[in-house]
Design an enzyme around this catalytic site. Structure first.
Site, mmCIF file in Angstrom:
data_model
loop_
_atom_site.group_PDB
_atom_site.id
_atom_site.type_symbol
_atom_site.label_atom_id
_atom_site.label_comp_id
_atom_site.label_asym_id
_atom_site.label_seq_id
_atom_site.Cartn_x
_atom_site.Cartn_y
_atom_site.Cartn_z
ATOM 1 C CG ASP A 1 0.123 5.839 3.922
ATOM 2 O OD1 ASP A 1 -0.489 4.708 3.999
ATOM 3 O OD2 ASP A 1 1.088 6.030 4.705
ATOM 4 N NE ARG B 1 -3.149 -2.413 3.008
ATOM 5 C CZ ARG B 1 -3.857 -2.645 4.211
ATOM 6 N NH1 ARG B 1 -3.835 -1.726 5.249
ATOM 7 N NH2 ARG B 1 -4.362 -3.788 4.407
ATOM 8 C CE1 TYR C 1 7.538 3.403 -0.665
ATOM 9 C CE2 TYR C 1 8.671 1.591 -0.007
ATOM 10 C CZ TYR C 1 7.328 2.048 -0.129
ATOM 11 O OH TYR C 1 6.230 1.444 -0.284
ATOM 12 N NE ARG D 1 4.256 10.561 5.073
ATOM 13 C CZ ARG D 1 2.998 10.513 5.130
ATOM 14 N NH1 ARG D 1 2.378 9.491 4.805
ATOM 15 N NH2 ARG D 1 2.464 11.444 5.639
#
Length: 245
Positions: free
Chosen positions: A53, A51, A111, A198
């Site tokens: 966000d 997933r 990422y 994050r």
């Protein structure tokens, strides 16, 4: 029965994340499933590598679905990109082995978090980076990032609530790339917990701004408490860059 693999990129700015929601049609998974359901005249469910966000982007999201069809891969590919919104693009369509699973077969993910590091903000990059106007000490951030490399329990760097699932993950790489006013932080690991990247970025920023010391990383590991770590960096700076199988 064919197992179809998709390589997808999307601008997550106006979406509520990857995962399909019952009360909203504004998800990436929902939009793709809707188009595929029209194409095959039957309900199609896709499996994503993981997933993302609300507000998070992807250049290399991977998904797969099974379907009995005579349609060619090119037909499927063209149909998807014709009917999907312009901010969701299918880059590749291929046939995967029968047992391929986009989520369970993942070996590592990459990422990239983008920071616009200048006192003058950017009108064009505001949806794809986090504006930090103050000077950042990148050497301190790199020193702190080295403490995160390896296999650790990252529960203190995540929004995961207590569960029976393991919160141990392995980070292979955290690197920093400065391109003019943009600072890119690259993360490579075997998997990442909810909001983990994050929260790590928010923590590293506090160290780069000299609000916290490098040893702050060890304090978070020892505490295993989310509230000890830095703020969660905004979603718009984060990109799922690549998934490796």
């Amino acid at each position: 029965m064919k197992n179809i693999k998709l390589l997808i990129e999307y601008d997550g700015s106006r979406y509520k994340g990857w995962q399909r929601l019952k009360d909203s049609d504004m998800t990436i998974q929902g939009k793709i499933e809707s188009v595929l359901t029209e194409l095959f005249s039957r309900p199609i469910e896709i499996i994503g590598s993981g997933r993302t966000d609300a507000g998070v982007h992807a250049r290399g999201q991977v998904a797969n679905f099974t379907v009995k069809t005579e349609k060619s891969l090119l037909e499927i590919h063209k149909y998807l990109n014709h009917y999907l919104p312009q901010d969701i693009v299918v880059k590749e369509v291929s046939e995967a082995p029968e047992r391929f699973h986009s989520q369970y077969n993942v070996k590592k993910k990459k990422y990239v978090y983008c920071i616009w590091n200048h006192w003058i903000p950017s009108a064009f990059n505001r949806k794809y980076s986090y504006n930090v106007p103050e000077h950042l000490n990148i050497e301190l951030m790199e020193e702190a990032a080295n403490l995160l490399i390896g296999t650790h329990d990252f529960i203190g760097f995540s929004s995961v609530k207590k569960s029976n699932k393991s919160t141990v993950r392995t980070i292979e790489e955290i690197s920093f790339i400065k391109e003019d006013k943009v600072l890119k932080i690259v993360f490579v690991g075997d998997g990442f917990l909810h909001n983990m990247v994050r929260i790590i970025v928010g923590t590293l920023l506090e160290i780069g701004l000299k609000e916290k010391k490098v040893s702050y990383i060890n304090e978070i590991f020892e505490s295993k408490t989310r509230s000890i770590a830095g703020k969660t960096a905004p979603a718009q700076g984060l990109f799922l860059e690549e998934v490796t199988y």
